[in-house]
Design a protein around this motif. Structure first.
Motif, mmCIF file in Angstrom:
data_model
loop_
_atom_site.group_PDB
_atom_site.id
_atom_site.type_symbol
_atom_site.label_atom_id
_atom_site.label_comp_id
_atom_site.label_asym_id
_atom_site.label_seq_id
_atom_site.Cartn_x
_atom_site.Cartn_y
_atom_site.Cartn_z
ATOM 1 N N GLY A 133 -7.239 -48.421 18.987
ATOM 2 C CA GLY A 133 -8.312 -48.731 17.961
ATOM 3 C C GLY A 133 -9.752 -47.971 18.304
ATOM 4 N N VAL A 134 -9.140 -46.542 19.541
ATOM 5 C CA VAL A 134 -10.187 -46.017 19.951
ATOM 6 C C VAL A 134 -9.839 -44.235 19.225
ATOM 7 C CG1 VAL A 134 -11.454 -44.082 21.291
ATOM 8 C CG2 VAL A 134 -11.311 -46.706 22.223
ATOM 9 N N ARG A 135 -10.282 -43.646 18.649
ATOM 10 C CA ARG A 135 -10.811 -42.319 17.882
ATOM 11 C C ARG A 135 -11.107 -41.233 18.833
ATOM 12 N NH1 ARG A 135 -9.125 -42.647 11.378
ATOM 13 N NH2 ARG A 135 -7.397 -44.785 11.314
ATOM 14 N N LEU A 136 -11.059 -39.676 18.895
ATOM 15 C CA LEU A 136 -10.913 -39.151 19.790
ATOM 16 C C LEU A 136 -10.787 -37.613 18.802
ATOM 17 C CD1 LEU A 136 -12.984 -37.187 21.805
ATOM 18 C CD2 LEU A 136 -11.161 -37.716 23.148
ATOM 19 N N ASP A 137 -11.843 -37.571 18.543
ATOM 20 C CA ASP A 137 -12.260 -36.228 17.480
ATOM 21 C C ASP A 137 -12.289 -35.003 18.427
ATOM 22 O OD1 ASP A 137 -13.294 -33.957 15.752
ATOM 23 O OD2 ASP A 137 -13.408 -34.813 14.397
ATOM 24 N N LEU A 138 -10.806 -34.128 18.636
ATOM 25 C CA LEU A 138 -11.354 -33.168 19.538
ATOM 26 C C LEU A 138 -11.865 -32.146 18.843
ATOM 27 C CD1 LEU A 138 -7.171 -33.158 20.362
ATOM 28 C CD2 LEU A 138 -9.885 -33.911 21.413
ATOM 29 N N THR A 139 -12.346 -32.104 17.562
ATOM 30 C CA THR A 139 -12.826 -30.663 17.255
ATOM 31 C C THR A 139 -14.894 -30.810 17.479
ATOM 32 O OG1 THR A 139 -11.468 -30.200 15.615
ATOM 33 C CG2 THR A 139 -13.900 -29.504 14.821
ATOM 34 N N THR A 140 -15.083 -32.486 17.288
ATOM 35 C CA THR A 140 -16.311 -32.330 17.062
ATOM 36 C C THR A 140 -17.456 -33.121 18.229
ATOM 37 O OG1 THR A 140 -16.019 -34.556 15.577
ATOM 38 C CG2 THR A 140 -16.926 -32.255 14.455
ATOM 39 N N LEU A 141 -15.893 -33.737 19.062
ATOM 40 C CA LEU A 141 -15.828 -34.283 19.980
ATOM 41 C C LEU A 141 -17.012 -35.594 20.034
ATOM 42 C CD1 LEU A 141 -16.811 -31.479 22.713
ATOM 43 C CD2 LEU A 141 -14.482 -32.885 22.341
ATOM 44 N N LEU A 152 -21.012 -40.996 24.127
ATOM 45 C CA LEU A 152 -20.453 -40.863 25.657
ATOM 46 C C LEU A 152 -20.743 -39.320 26.320
ATOM 47 C CD1 LEU A 152 -16.556 -41.169 25.549
ATOM 48 C CD2 LEU A 152 -18.045 -43.125 26.347
ATOM 49 N N GLN A 153 -21.754 -39.158 28.084
ATOM 50 C CA GLN A 153 -21.340 -38.328 28.582
ATOM 51 C C GLN A 153 -20.400 -37.113 28.850
ATOM 52 O OE1 GLN A 153 -24.560 -37.022 28.929
ATOM 53 N NE2 GLN A 153 -25.387 -38.680 27.873
ATOM 54 N N PRO A 154 -20.468 -35.938 28.806
ATOM 55 C CA PRO A 154 -19.615 -35.329 29.057
ATOM 56 C C PRO A 154 -18.534 -35.486 30.184
ATOM 57 C CG PRO A 154 -21.885 -33.845 28.623
ATOM 58 C CD PRO A 154 -21.747 -35.242 28.819
ATOM 59 N N LYS A 155 -18.714 -35.610 30.701
ATOM 60 C CA LYS A 155 -17.475 -36.159 32.165
ATOM 61 C C LYS A 155 -16.683 -36.919 31.301
ATOM 62 C CE LYS A 155 -18.586 -33.384 34.990
ATOM 63 N NZ LYS A 155 -17.591 -31.791 35.413
ATOM 64 N N LEU A 157 -16.450 -37.966 28.458
ATOM 65 C CA LEU A 157 -15.581 -37.639 27.583
ATOM 66 C C LEU A 157 -14.133 -36.711 27.720
ATOM 67 C CD1 LEU A 157 -17.680 -35.974 24.488
ATOM 68 C CD2 LEU A 157 -16.182 -37.387 24.087
ATOM 69 N N GLN A 158 -14.136 -35.847 28.771
ATOM 70 C CA GLN A 158 -12.852 -35.660 29.719
ATOM 71 C C GLN A 158 -11.952 -36.476 30.101
ATOM 72 O OE1 GLN A 158 -13.708 -32.372 31.901
ATOM 73 N NE2 GLN A 158 -16.080 -32.138 31.691
ATOM 74 N N LEU A 159 -12.542 -37.340 30.696
ATOM 75 C CA LEU A 159 -12.154 -38.557 31.552
ATOM 76 C C LEU A 159 -10.771 -38.736 29.882
ATOM 77 C CD1 LEU A 159 -14.133 -40.133 34.243
ATOM 78 C CD2 LEU A 159 -12.243 -39.148 34.429
ATOM 79 N N LEU A 160 -11.529 -38.776 28.929
ATOM 80 C CA LEU A 160 -11.101 -40.570 27.527
ATOM 81 C C LEU A 160 -9.822 -39.326 27.417
ATOM 82 C CD1 LEU A 160 -10.997 -42.861 25.724
ATOM 83 C CD2 LEU A 160 -12.595 -41.591 24.844
ATOM 84 N N ARG A 161 -10.866 -38.426 27.091
ATOM 85 C CA ARG A 161 -8.791 -37.254 26.264
ATOM 86 C C ARG A 161 -8.266 -37.327 27.274
ATOM 87 N NH1 ARG A 161 -8.331 -32.093 28.505
ATOM 88 N NH2 ARG A 161 -9.611 -32.436 29.581
ATOM 89 N N VAL A 162 -7.702 -36.859 28.588
ATOM 90 C CA VAL A 162 -7.384 -37.013 29.296
ATOM 91 C C VAL A 162 -6.276 -38.175 29.070
ATOM 92 C CG1 VAL A 162 -6.017 -36.994 32.155
ATOM 93 C CG2 VAL A 162 -7.922 -35.032 31.369
ATOM 94 N N LEU A 163 -7.025 -39.528 29.457
ATOM 95 C CA LEU A 163 -6.344 -40.719 29.200
ATOM 96 C C LEU A 163 -5.212 -40.708 28.034
ATOM 97 C CD1 LEU A 163 -9.086 -42.918 30.923
ATOM 98 C CD2 LEU A 163 -6.893 -42.317 32.352
ATOM 99 N N MET A 164 -6.733 -40.646 26.788
ATOM 100 C CA MET A 164 -5.979 -40.509 25.554
ATOM 101 C C MET A 164 -4.681 -40.352 25.123
ATOM 102 S SD MET A 164 -9.040 -41.029 22.762
ATOM 103 C CE MET A 164 -8.106 -41.881 21.415
ATOM 104 N N TYR A 196 -16.115 -46.319 35.063
ATOM 105 C CA TYR A 196 -17.291 -47.511 34.526
ATOM 106 C C TYR A 196 -18.105 -47.852 33.834
ATOM 107 C CZ TYR A 196 -20.865 -51.783 34.798
ATOM 108 O OH TYR A 196 -21.959 -52.336 34.808
ATOM 109 N N THR A 197 -18.547 -46.592 33.622
ATOM 110 C CA THR A 197 -19.298 -46.464 32.683
ATOM 111 C C THR A 197 -19.419 -46.042 31.114
ATOM 112 O OG1 THR A 197 -21.645 -45.176 33.899
ATOM 113 C CG2 THR A 197 -21.585 -44.294 31.615
ATOM 114 N N LEU A 198 -17.530 -45.494 31.180
ATOM 115 C CA LEU A 198 -16.591 -45.211 30.193
ATOM 116 C C LEU A 198 -15.760 -46.270 30.144
ATOM 117 C CD1 LEU A 198 -14.568 -43.825 28.056
ATOM 118 C CD2 LEU A 198 -13.153 -42.790 29.737
ATOM 119 N N ARG A 199 -15.919 -47.524 30.736
ATOM 120 C CA ARG A 199 -15.494 -48.445 30.097
ATOM 121 C C ARG A 199 -16.440 -49.236 29.357
ATOM 122 N NH1 ARG A 199 -13.134 -50.077 35.932
ATOM 123 N NH2 ARG A 199 -9.973 -49.784 35.048
ATOM 124 N N LYS A 200 -17.504 -49.438 30.349
ATOM 125 C CA LYS A 200 -19.072 -50.271 29.155
ATOM 126 C C LYS A 200 -19.064 -49.147 27.560
ATOM 127 C CE LYS A 200 -23.415 -51.703 29.994
ATOM 128 N NZ LYS A 200 -24.685 -51.960 31.898
#
Length: 229
Positions: A133-141, A152-155, A157-164, A196-200
């Protein structure tokens, strides 16, 4: 990035293991087909380097079982001394993504491997990642869950990109740290704090958790829908 080498020649296996390990890959080895298939199915891999002539199960059979019976789409690069066109075509028919003839350059193996993994992860043409149910636009981040914007903060975003890029796969702590921080690895609590911050940020009251802690190993994104890309 995790790579499984299935090769029965000790010298070739050792050269691949040492070279790829020195270039940032997390590598494991299997020396026969049955053990290789078991290892391929026991974990999630970014790519598999597969010899064709193996004891206990040949590479073509292994690749076919991986695709048709286990329904795994892990990128497979076949490494073999067979250079006839019919042999190459048989490799592709049985599910190979690339085919490299021995003797080969280790630099070429690494380059081809990187290209395979990049395409598999959607790093070439994909503009959007979707899972749970999550969408990450790689162009606009920009990130959305259920239609709402997730900041999300930059880190994060990077964590979410890797996991997704590989939903359901367990990423080890060291692997996530290398992917996000590179050579400047953080202290032991930094990754935990960012997870933790990403989960929240991703989860509001009543919503299902998307990031699972796999104790003793690392973290994975739970793919709860069927449209993960």
């Amino acid at each position: 990035m995790k790579v499984l080498i299935i090769e029965d020649d000790p010298a070739i296996a050792a050269n691949l293991f040492d070279y790829l390990g020195a270039n940032g890959y997390e590598v494991d080895l299997a020396s026969n087909g049955r053990a290789g298939l078991a290892m391929a199915l026991a974990d999630f891999w970014d790519a598999i380097l597969l010899d064709l002539t193996l004891p206990r199960m040949d590479g073509l059979t292994l690749c076919r079982k991986l695709r048709e019976e286990a329904h795994r789409d892990t990128p497979v690069m076949m490494l073999t001394a067979r250079d006839a066109l019919d042999d190459k075509l048989a490799g592709f028919v049985h599910g190979a993504d690339d085919y490299l003839v021995k003797p080969f350059s280790l630099r070429e193996v690494s380059a081809r491997l990187g290209a395979l993994i990049k395409r598999y992860r959607g790093g070439v043409a994909t503009q959007e990642l979707r899972s749970g149910g999550v969408r990450l636009d790689l162009t606009t981040l920009t990130v959305q869950r259920g239609g709402r914007i997730v900041k999300l903060q930059p880190k994060g975003l990077q964590l979410l990109r890797v996991l997704m890029q590989s939903p359901g796969r367990v990423f080890r702590r060291a692997e996530l740290e290398t992917e996000v921080w590179g050579d400047e690895l953080p202290d032991s609590d930094t990754l935990r704090a960012h997870i933790y911050t990403l989960r929240k940020a991703l989860t509001r009251q009543g919503e299902a958790e998307l990031i699972e802690t796999v104790h003793g190993l690392g973290y994975r994104l739970i793919a709860r829908d069927t449209d993960a890309t």
